[in-house]
Design a protein around this motif. Structure first.
Motif, PDB file in Angstrom:
ATOM      1  N   MET A  86      10.947  -7.414  88.251  1.00 46.52           N
ATOM      2  CA  MET A  86      11.544  -6.687  87.133  1.00 46.52           C
ATOM      3  C   MET A  86      12.099  -7.640  86.084  1.00 46.52           C
ATOM      4  N   ALA A  90      11.212  -9.198  81.604  1.00 50.94           N
ATOM      5  CA  ALA A  90      12.323  -8.930  80.685  1.00 50.94           C
ATOM      6  C   ALA A  90      12.854 -10.227  80.088  1.00 50.94           C
ATOM      7  N   TYR A  92      11.197 -12.979  79.775  1.00 52.46           N
ATOM      8  CA  TYR A  92      10.128 -13.480  78.896  1.00 52.46           C
ATOM      9  C   TYR A  92      10.206 -12.796  77.539  1.00 52.46           C
ATOM     10  N   PHE A  93      10.407 -11.464  77.588  1.00 51.98           N
ATOM     11  CA  PHE A  93      10.495 -10.711  76.334  1.00 51.98           C
ATOM     12  C   PHE A  93      11.656 -11.225  75.484  1.00 51.98           C
ATOM     13  N   ILE A  94      12.827 -11.399  76.126  1.00 57.72           N
ATOM     14  CA  ILE A  94      14.001 -11.845  75.365  1.00 57.72           C
ATOM     15  C   ILE A  94      13.769 -13.237  74.794  1.00 57.72           C
ATOM     16  N   ARG A  96      10.986 -14.774  74.061  1.00 54.98           N
ATOM     17  CA  ARG A  96       9.937 -14.898  73.041  1.00 54.98           C
ATOM     18  C   ARG A  96      10.103 -13.891  71.907  1.00 54.98           C
ATOM     19  N   SER A  97      11.153 -13.074  71.981  1.00 54.79           N
ATOM     20  CA  SER A  97      11.304 -12.036  70.965  1.00 54.79           C
ATOM     21  C   SER A  97      11.716 -12.654  69.631  1.00 54.79           C
ATOM     22  N   LEU A 104      20.235  -9.248  72.591  1.00 57.41           N
ATOM     23  CA  LEU A 104      19.428  -8.736  73.704  1.00 57.41           C
ATOM     24  C   LEU A 104      19.952  -9.249  75.042  1.00 57.41           C
ATOM     25  N   LEU A 105      20.293 -10.540  75.058  1.00 57.42           N
ATOM     26  CA  LEU A 105      20.781 -11.143  76.292  1.00 57.42           C
ATOM     27  C   LEU A 105      22.155 -10.593  76.649  1.00 57.42           C
ATOM     28  N   LEU A 106      22.997 -10.468  75.640  1.00 55.34           N
ATOM     29  CA  LEU A 106      24.351  -9.954  75.851  1.00 55.34           C
ATOM     30  C   LEU A 106      24.297  -8.542  76.431  1.00 55.34           C
ATOM     31  N   LEU A 107      23.368  -7.729  75.892  1.00 57.35           N
ATOM     32  CA  LEU A 107      23.217  -6.360  76.379  1.00 57.35           C
ATOM     33  C   LEU A 107      22.885  -6.340  77.865  1.00 57.35           C
ATOM     34  N   LEU A 108      21.973  -7.238  78.257  1.00 57.30           N
ATOM     35  CA  LEU A 108      21.572  -7.250  79.657  1.00 57.30           C
ATOM     36  C   LEU A 108      22.672  -7.839  80.545  1.00 57.30           C
ATOM     37  N   LEU A 165      20.108  -8.201  89.382  1.00 57.31           N
ATOM     38  CA  LEU A 165      19.092  -8.431  88.352  1.00 57.31           C
ATOM     39  C   LEU A 165      19.567  -9.341  87.202  1.00 57.31           C
ATOM     40  N   PRO A 166      20.805  -9.161  86.690  1.00 54.55           N
ATOM     41  CA  PRO A 166      21.233 -10.049  85.600  1.00 54.55           C
ATOM     42  C   PRO A 166      21.183 -11.532  85.961  1.00 54.55           C
TER      43      PRO A 166
ATOM     44  N   TRP B   3       1.765  -7.707  74.861  1.00 54.43           N
ATOM     45  CA  TRP B   3       3.139  -7.778  74.380  1.00 54.43           C
ATOM     46  C   TRP B   3       3.816  -6.404  74.423  1.00 54.43           C
ATOM     47  N   ILE B   6       4.885  -5.653  77.897  1.00 52.98           N
ATOM     48  CA  ILE B   6       6.115  -6.375  78.253  1.00 52.98           C
ATOM     49  C   ILE B   6       7.319  -5.698  77.604  1.00 52.98           C
ATOM     50  N   ARG B   7       7.124  -5.256  76.340  1.00 54.85           N
ATOM     51  CA  ARG B   7       8.211  -4.600  75.626  1.00 54.85           C
ATOM     52  C   ARG B   7       8.628  -3.317  76.351  1.00 54.85           C
ATOM     53  N   TRP B   9       8.108  -2.547  79.478  1.00 57.78           N
ATOM     54  CA  TRP B   9       8.696  -2.937  80.765  1.00 57.78           C
ATOM     55  C   TRP B   9      10.181  -3.305  80.580  1.00 57.78           C
ATOM     56  N   THR B  10      10.436  -4.136  79.555  1.00 58.02           N
ATOM     57  CA  THR B  10      11.804  -4.574  79.292  1.00 58.02           C
ATOM     58  C   THR B  10      12.702  -3.378  78.982  1.00 58.02           C
ATOM     59  N   VAL B  13      13.640  -1.774  82.084  1.00 56.90           N
ATOM     60  CA  VAL B  13      14.649  -2.563  82.797  1.00 56.90           C
ATOM     61  C   VAL B  13      16.042  -2.287  82.212  1.00 56.90           C
ATOM     62  N   TYR B  14      16.132  -2.254  80.885  1.00 58.30           N
ATOM     63  CA  TYR B  14      17.418  -1.941  80.247  1.00 58.30           C
ATOM     64  C   TYR B  14      17.884  -0.542  80.646  1.00 58.30           C
ATOM     65  N   PHE B  16      17.137   1.085  83.359  1.00 57.58           N
ATOM     66  CA  PHE B  16      17.561   1.000  84.755  1.00 57.58           C
ATOM     67  C   PHE B  16      18.983   0.454  84.859  1.00 57.58           C
ATOM     68  N   MET B  17      19.286  -0.549  84.038  1.00 55.95           N
ATOM     69  CA  MET B  17      20.613  -1.151  84.103  1.00 55.95           C
ATOM     70  C   MET B  17      21.693  -0.222  83.549  1.00 55.95           C
ATOM     71  N   PHE B  18      21.346   0.530  82.506  1.00 59.53           N
ATOM     72  CA  PHE B  18      22.394   1.278  81.810  1.00 59.53           C
ATOM     73  C   PHE B  18      22.514   2.736  82.212  1.00 59.53           C
TER      74      PHE B  18
END
Lengths: 288, 261
Positions: A86, A90, A92-94, A96-97, A104-108, A165-166, B3, B6-7, B9-10, B13-14, B16-18
């Motif tokens: 999982m 995620a 990778y996305f952050i 390369r975004s 984005l990182l702070l949110l996670l 996960l974090p 891409w 991945i977006r 998926w991410t 994941v968010y 799921f976390m929130f």
């Protein structure tokens, strides 16, 4: 005293309170429970000082303890793999975004700050008999009676993944950020497809971060006892639950010492192997 | 194509976390008597009941006092140690760092057992002192990691400039180094407070009977049934534990912009 000598002493004066605390509150206590694990708790509740192997014999040969240890390692392993599957995309996305990476990182990372016990119990609101899922399924007419989805091994793993996960994302992100993107571009310009350059360039270079995240997930997951109590059933005890049981409920402190050291030995070995091959620096990067 | 996958998926994941956290907040405003789905309306009754629950208020006081004392002690120890490690050439610095980080490399259960049994052997029973000792040793590595990371970025030449202009080492420390360090110190203290405030694994081993911190109080309440009061308490905790670090970040940020201007 010369100026040099005073200068040389200064860092030790600054370090001594912290080193003293760690020695007195961690290393000496660890040495103490090693000695304690060879004592014997008698029927009267007093400790018999000496060198008895009973606790260790019980801890190492009893099939009950062994099965729970194996089950604990299995749960930790599945949790780690799920976190990696999982978390890697995620991270990778952050990394390369083109958007705001910091946000984005702070949110996670936010859930990381939210109380562990609250996050664990929050799943009861989702999966419990009167939780969101059952409520939604009943409203839609899919089921007529609520289903009990909680209190099994799967929900323990779910709770652990949500908790850990974090750690995975942060560690993978840190190592992905350290990779020069030119390397990927070079691979692409030499004829590699995006997927090939990821598999042969980026992924291998990010393995240290993946390993650091994996180690943290595994060690923290294998040492937990709150999640199995809140989200697990009666048969889902993990090894730390046995330790808690021995120390707090049965008050058999010598046996509890032996069980604690067993857990420390298994998880400590992993940390040492990690340290041997990858070094602590990678782990510190992700934590700091 | 890849891409977008991945977006998505991410995003999941968010979600799921929130999602679970959002549901806690949502349910805490639920008017329904059982505090579960379906929502029957908006109400603040659970917050009002929470504010009248003596046990929870006591737990809050305990957690705050414990957190403040933990933060004070472990930040003091941590800042001194970080100064030594960043500012001086200490022989064996790597080994010392590892020793200081050790409390987070040892599983918390094991740390909890070792400390409980050893201090008990030294005739310190389950007490607030034991609880405080445990929280200090457990938060110390985090403070050291955070403070060290920030300290590295303070440039030495500013101090050297002060000294060359005639400031004594003491003046330099209090007028130059300490103000520059302040964001790092505050960040470390907030980190320690938050971790202490949230700790349950060790706390359940160390706390004396009858004393509850907020997490152990929630844990005890969970054993009965999940009441909407817990969700309200959860909402308050979320505000606190998310709000405080964000506040800390804001302080650190404003301090650094002021310095920059």
């Amino acid at each position: 005293m010369s100026v040099e000598a005073r200068e040389a002493r200064q860092p030790w004066i600054l370090l001594s309170p912290a080193l003293g605390a760690v020695t007195l509150l961690l290393f000496v206590p660890l040495a103490f429970i090693l000695v304690y694990s060879f004592w014997l708790r008698t029927a009267t509740g007093a400790d018999q000082v000496g060198f008895y192997l009973e606790n260790w014999r019980e801890a190492l040969s009893d099939a009950f303890y062994r099965d729970i240890l194996i089950n604990t390692l299995k749960i930790a392993a599945i949790t780690t793999i799920v976190c990696a599957l999982m978390g890697y995309p995620a991270a990778y996305f952050i990394a390369r975004s083109k958007g705001n990476k910091a946000i984005l990182l702070l949110l996670l990372m936010l859930p990381f700050w939210i109380s562990y016990i609250i996050r664990t119990m929050s799943w009861i609101n989702i999966l419990g008999v009167s939780g969101a899922f059952n409520s939604a399924l009943m409203t839609l007419g899919v089921i007529s009676e609520p289903i009990q989805m909680l209190y099994n091994e799967t929900t323990v793993i779910l709770g652990l993944v949500h908790f850990l996960l974090p750690f995975m994302v942060l560690n993978v992100f840190v190592s992905l950020e350290g990779i020069d993107t030119n390397l990927e571009d070079a691979a692409n310009s030499l004829g590699a497809t995006k997927w090939q350059s990821f598999l042969q360039v980026t992924l291998p270079l990010s393995l240290p971060g993946l390993a650091a995240g994996g180690l943290l997930c595994f060690v923290l997951g294998a040492g937990t006892y709150i999640t199995p109590i809140v989200l697990g059933g009666p048969t889902d005890a993990m090894f730390a639950n046995l330790v808690f049981e021995a120390i707090i409920t049965q008050l058999n402190w010598p046996l509890g010492s032996a069980l604690s050291l067993m857990l420390l030995a298994v998880l400590g070995t992993l940390v040492l192997i990690y340290n041997r091959y990858l070094g602590m620096a990678q782990l510190m990067k992700g934590l700091g | 194509m890849g891409w977008n996958l991945i977006r998505t998926w991410t995003l999941l994941v968010y979600l799921f976390m929130f999602l679970p956290v959002a549901v806690v907040v949502l349910l805490s405003f639920n008017a329904s008597q059982f505090g579960s789905f379906p929502m029957t309306g908006f109400s603040l009754r659970w917050f009002i009941e929470l504010s009248q629950n003596e046990a929870i208020l006591r737990a809050f006081r305990t957690s705050i006092v414990l957190g403040l004392m933990t933060a004070t002690i472990s930040t003091t120890l941590g800042v001194l140690a970080s100064l030594a490690l960043v500012r001086y050439r200490v022989p064996g610095a790597n080994v010392i760092s590892t020793l200081l980080i050790a409390p987070i490399l040892v599983p918390e259960v094991v740390l909890a057992v070792a400390l409980l049994l050893f201090l008990n052997f030294m005739s310190i029973n389950k007490s607030f002192t034991l609880l405080l000792a445990g929280h200090v040793i457990f938060t110390l590595p985090f403070v050291i990691l955070v403070v060290q990371a920030r300290l590295v970025s303070i440039r030495r030449d500013v101090e050297e400039a002060a000294m060359s202009l005639g400031a004594s080492p003491r003046q330099t420390f209090f007028q130059i180094t300490l103000p520059l360090m302040l964001p790092a110190v505050l960040a470390g203290a907030l980190f320690a407070f938050t971790i202490s405030f949230d700790d349950i694994t060790g706390t359940l081993f160390w706390k004396p009977g009858g004393v509850e911190t907020v997490p152990t109080q929630i844990f005890a309440m969970l054993r009965n049934s999940i009441s909407p009061e817990i969700n309200a308490l959860g909402t308050v905790m979320i505000l606190l534990t998310v709000g405080l670090p964000l506040l800390g970040l804001a302080i650190a940020r404003s301090a650094s912009t002021k310095r920059g201007s």
